[in-house]
Scaffold this motif. Sequence first.
Motif, PDB file in Angstrom:
ATOM      1  N   VAL A 226       0.834  -1.202   0.000  1.00 17.86           N
ATOM      2  CA  VAL A 226       0.000   0.000   0.000  1.00 17.86           C
ATOM      3  C   VAL A 226       0.868   1.251   0.000  1.00 17.86           C
ATOM      4  N   TYR A 227       1.855   1.295   0.891  1.00 17.93           N
ATOM      5  CA  TYR A 227       2.666   2.498   1.058  1.00 17.93           C
ATOM      6  C   TYR A 227       3.377   2.903  -0.224  1.00 17.93           C
ATOM      7  N   ASP A 228       3.823   1.920  -1.014  1.00 21.10           N
ATOM      8  CA  ASP A 228       4.567   2.254  -2.235  1.00 21.10           C
ATOM      9  C   ASP A 228       3.667   2.828  -3.325  1.00 21.10           C
ATOM     10  N   ASN A 229       2.368   2.883  -3.062  1.00 18.53           N
ATOM     11  CA  ASN A 229       1.410   3.362  -4.049  1.00 18.53           C
ATOM     12  C   ASN A 229       0.736   4.659  -3.596  1.00 18.53           C
ATOM     13  N   LEU A 230       1.383   5.354  -2.630  1.00 18.76           N
ATOM     14  CA  LEU A 230       0.825   6.590  -2.082  1.00 18.76           C
ATOM     15  C   LEU A 230       1.686   7.785  -2.504  1.00 18.76           C
ATOM     16  N   PRO A 231       1.094   8.984  -2.605  1.00 21.25           N
ATOM     17  CA  PRO A 231       1.817  10.162  -3.107  1.00 21.25           C
ATOM     18  C   PRO A 231       3.079  10.473  -2.310  1.00 21.25           C
ATOM     19  N   ALA A 232       4.082  10.983  -3.010  1.00 18.83           N
ATOM     20  CA  ALA A 232       5.369  11.261  -2.366  1.00 18.83           C
ATOM     21  C   ALA A 232       6.056  12.448  -3.013  1.00 18.83           C
ATOM     22  N   ASP A 233       6.678  13.286  -2.172  1.00 17.34           N
ATOM     23  CA  ASP A 233       7.618  14.299  -2.630  1.00 17.34           C
ATOM     24  C   ASP A 233       9.006  13.683  -2.669  1.00 17.34           C
ATOM     25  N   GLU A 234       9.957  14.449  -3.200  1.00 15.89           N
ATOM     26  CA  GLU A 234      11.365  14.086  -3.092  1.00 15.89           C
ATOM     27  C   GLU A 234      12.151  15.325  -2.696  1.00 15.89           C
ATOM     28  N   VAL A 235      13.131  15.132  -1.833  1.00 18.53           N
ATOM     29  CA  VAL A 235      14.025  16.211  -1.436  1.00 18.53           C
ATOM     30  C   VAL A 235      15.443  15.824  -1.827  1.00 18.53           C
ATOM     31  N   ALA A 236      16.301  16.828  -1.943  1.00 16.74           N
ATOM     32  CA  ALA A 236      17.684  16.578  -2.338  1.00 16.74           C
ATOM     33  C   ALA A 236      18.610  17.507  -1.572  1.00 16.74           C
ATOM     34  N   VAL A 237      19.811  17.032  -1.338  1.00 12.76           N
ATOM     35  CA  VAL A 237      20.897  17.866  -0.840  1.00 12.76           C
ATOM     36  C   VAL A 237      21.893  18.008  -1.980  1.00 12.76           C
ATOM     37  N   ILE A 238      22.106  19.246  -2.417  1.00 12.37           N
ATOM     38  CA  ILE A 238      23.021  19.540  -3.520  1.00 12.37           C
ATOM     39  C   ILE A 238      24.024  20.571  -3.032  1.00 12.37           C
ATOM     40  N   ARG A 239      25.288  20.176  -3.013  1.00 22.31           N
ATOM     41  CA  ARG A 239      26.365  21.051  -2.537  1.00 22.31           C
ATOM     42  C   ARG A 239      26.043  21.619  -1.156  1.00 22.31           C
ATOM     43  N   GLY A 240      25.501  20.772  -0.300  1.00 18.08           N
ATOM     44  CA  GLY A 240      25.278  21.151   1.091  1.00 18.08           C
ATOM     45  C   GLY A 240      23.988  21.897   1.360  1.00 18.08           C
ATOM     46  N   ARG A 241      23.183  22.182   0.338  1.00 14.30           N
ATOM     47  CA  ARG A 241      21.927  22.896   0.534  1.00 14.30           C
ATOM     48  C   ARG A 241      20.751  21.967   0.246  1.00 14.30           C
ATOM     49  N   ALA A 242      19.646  22.176   0.965  1.00 14.22           N
ATOM     50  CA  ALA A 242      18.463  21.332   0.818  1.00 14.22           C
ATOM     51  C   ALA A 242      17.527  21.918  -0.246  1.00 14.22           C
ATOM     52  N   TYR A 243      17.011  21.044  -1.100  1.00 18.43           N
ATOM     53  CA  TYR A 243      16.097  21.438  -2.156  1.00 18.43           C
ATOM     54  C   TYR A 243      14.901  20.490  -2.167  1.00 18.43           C
ATOM     55  N   LEU A 244      13.784  21.011  -2.669  1.00 20.46           N
ATOM     56  CA  LEU A 244      12.594  20.207  -2.908  1.00 20.46           C
ATOM     57  C   LEU A 244      12.446  20.031  -4.414  1.00 20.46           C
TER      58      LEU A 244
ATOM     59  N   ARG B  74      15.577  16.559   9.325  1.00 19.72           N
ATOM     60  CA  ARG B  74      16.884  17.148   9.619  1.00 19.72           C
ATOM     61  C   ARG B  74      17.987  16.105   9.856  1.00 19.72           C
ATOM     62  N   PRO B  75      17.748  15.084  10.706  1.00 22.98           N
ATOM     63  CA  PRO B  75      18.826  14.097  10.916  1.00 22.98           C
ATOM     64  C   PRO B  75      19.188  13.336   9.646  1.00 22.98           C
ATOM     65  N   LEU B  76      18.237  13.161   8.736  1.00 26.63           N
ATOM     66  CA  LEU B  76      18.499  12.405   7.511  1.00 26.63           C
ATOM     67  C   LEU B  76      19.246  13.243   6.490  1.00 26.63           C
ATOM     68  N   LEU B  77      18.860  14.509   6.344  1.00 23.90           N
ATOM     69  CA  LEU B  77      19.522  15.371   5.369  1.00 23.90           C
ATOM     70  C   LEU B  77      20.947  15.698   5.784  1.00 23.90           C
ATOM     71  N   GLY B  78      21.210  15.654   7.073  1.00 23.67           N
ATOM     72  CA  GLY B  78      22.552  15.952   7.540  1.00 23.67           C
ATOM     73  C   GLY B  78      23.424  14.727   7.709  1.00 23.67           C
ATOM     74  N   ALA B  79      22.883  13.550   7.355  1.00 25.13           N
ATOM     75  CA  ALA B  79      23.602  12.306   7.626  1.00 25.13           C
ATOM     76  C   ALA B  79      24.540  11.893   6.507  1.00 25.13           C
ATOM     77  N   THR B  80      24.441  12.531   5.367  1.00 23.31           N
ATOM     78  CA  THR B  80      25.253  12.120   4.228  1.00 23.31           C
ATOM     79  C   THR B  80      25.559  13.340   3.379  1.00 23.31           C
ATOM     80  N   GLY B  81      26.259  13.143   2.276  1.00 22.81           N
ATOM     81  CA  GLY B  81      26.559  14.248   1.377  1.00 22.81           C
ATOM     82  C   GLY B  81      25.398  14.491   0.424  1.00 22.81           C
ATOM     83  N   ASP B  82      25.714  14.817  -0.832  1.00 21.35           N
ATOM     84  CA  ASP B  82      24.664  15.040  -1.819  1.00 21.35           C
ATOM     85  C   ASP B  82      23.835  13.769  -1.991  1.00 21.35           C
ATOM     86  N   VAL B  83      22.518  13.937  -1.944  1.00 22.69           N
ATOM     87  CA  VAL B  83      21.634  12.781  -2.030  1.00 22.69           C
ATOM     88  C   VAL B  83      20.245  13.268  -2.441  1.00 22.69           C
ATOM     89  N   ARG B  84      19.480  12.403  -3.035  1.00 22.24           N
ATOM     90  CA  ARG B  84      18.073  12.678  -3.333  1.00 22.24           C
ATOM     91  C   ARG B  84      17.267  11.520  -2.757  1.00 22.24           C
TER      92      ARG B  84
END
Length: 517
Positions: free
Chosen positions: A269-287, A380-390
């Motif tokens: 069920v969960y994999d079929n529900l709406p989702a955003d994505e966020v990214a960290v690019i060069r240390g900044r958070a983006y949607l 916050r803990p997830l975005l700060g846990a690694t480098g660039d990521v989406r």
Amino acid sequence: MRPVRRLRETPGARDAFGPLVDAVAASGADLARLRVVCDWIQYRHNFRETAVTRPVLPAADGGPEEARELAVDLRRWARADPAAVAADVAAALAGGDDGDGRVWLEDWVHGSASRVWRFNSLYWQHLADWEKATGKEYERALPGGESDGRNAEAARDLIWDLFKVWDELEARRALPPELYVLELGVGNGGQARAFLDTFTELDRRHGRDYYRRLHYLMGDYSAHVLDRAREEVAHHGSRVSGLVLEATRLPDSLAFLAGKAFCVYISNVYDNLPADEVAVIRGRAYLAQVRSYLPAADAAAIAARFGIGAAEVAPLAERLLRIGPELLSESAPDKFGDTGAAVRFWQDAWSALRQAERYVPLEGLDGYRLAPGVTGEVLRPLLGATGDVRMHVSNGALASFAGTLPLLHPFGRLVCHDLFTTDLEQYRTGFYGPGKYDGSTVNWVNGPLLALLASRRGFDVAFTPFKQRPGSHVKTLTAQVRDLCCCPRRSSGRIRSPNGSSASKPSTTSAGSAPPT
């Protein structure tokens, strides 16, 4: 890492890098502000072109100026001619979003608000029409032709665990007279039947007459799916109730169940529900924002097939999403002679559907609402846990999960089989959706994010391989109230079943640690 392994094993993908570099160098793009991201998109049907560019918009506070990200699909390139690779890159870097004749279906929105998810809802609301047109039930479109969660052996293990908890509560005279089990996402009713038939058999051998006190609740978004499931378990009569409900708004429909459910069972069920994505690019958070469209050639082919003008395609698609195929055919009989024709229009539009993407700065996590009562601070803990990521935000899954936890009895638990990431590093080494299954959308679910939310609300979460099919991508999430000294013993170690046999509980993998291999 998956992309590296694929690169080594697929000479065609390696051969694409020369034309890729040549095309980038010849494009005149500012290489100081260009990122190149390579994915191996395993979903044969998805929403991406072979090569796309994503603008990285500047922050309002005068941060880094606008940049671009070039994203390429190595799987498709592995089978492409080098000249086609160069042409794809050149077209993507030319930035022809507004000049290549695309038929836009929406403005820029967060991923969870996209028309992609409107099409997904349409599929479940009008599944009977889609199945009639395709001639097959929706589960046949899944890999392997069935859901991993439909398994009698899994039901048996679950029932033994319930009996153990109930026995201990009964010994303390703390077992309520009504025993509630809730299933969300009932499919064809196979899991409900496996559970109830097995429950009847084991309860008879167990000798406690728990079946007489059982209330099995089936909930699903699709009335058509629910009707089919009811037929499958009709022989269990009053022990079963069906509810049409929205998985992301459970408190609205299930307030009466708060604190009473000994088990909430959820599968795919969960994999079929709406989702955003966020990214960290060069240390900044983006949607990540998206904008759905039909490629010019596909829109023209659809218009020709149904004898309509190219300018009518987008308005008709919007009307389809609003009123469904049956009413669309009734309101436009000159274009669609019957419901079947409207479904064919729907299928063509869905097959052609693509998304453009861009990154907008995420200015403040506390102002970003992920789900009811959940702000971006949990990221916050997830975005700060690694480098660039989406990564996926899994908004719909978060809303459903957060709404389910209060339904659990203090000694109850949630068991969910689904496509979970269990380590943030997975997002750096693989592609996890979105993809297309038949008429629906599929996304992997951000397991570490769900575990973090649960921990803040006093619940423990563990992930294990799906025991009955270890080679499957499906993982099992288990959530229950954090252990207290006054609790009956949790079902851990070896369990003695009523027939005298014993079974070992699977070892758990905490969110954030390396996934099982």
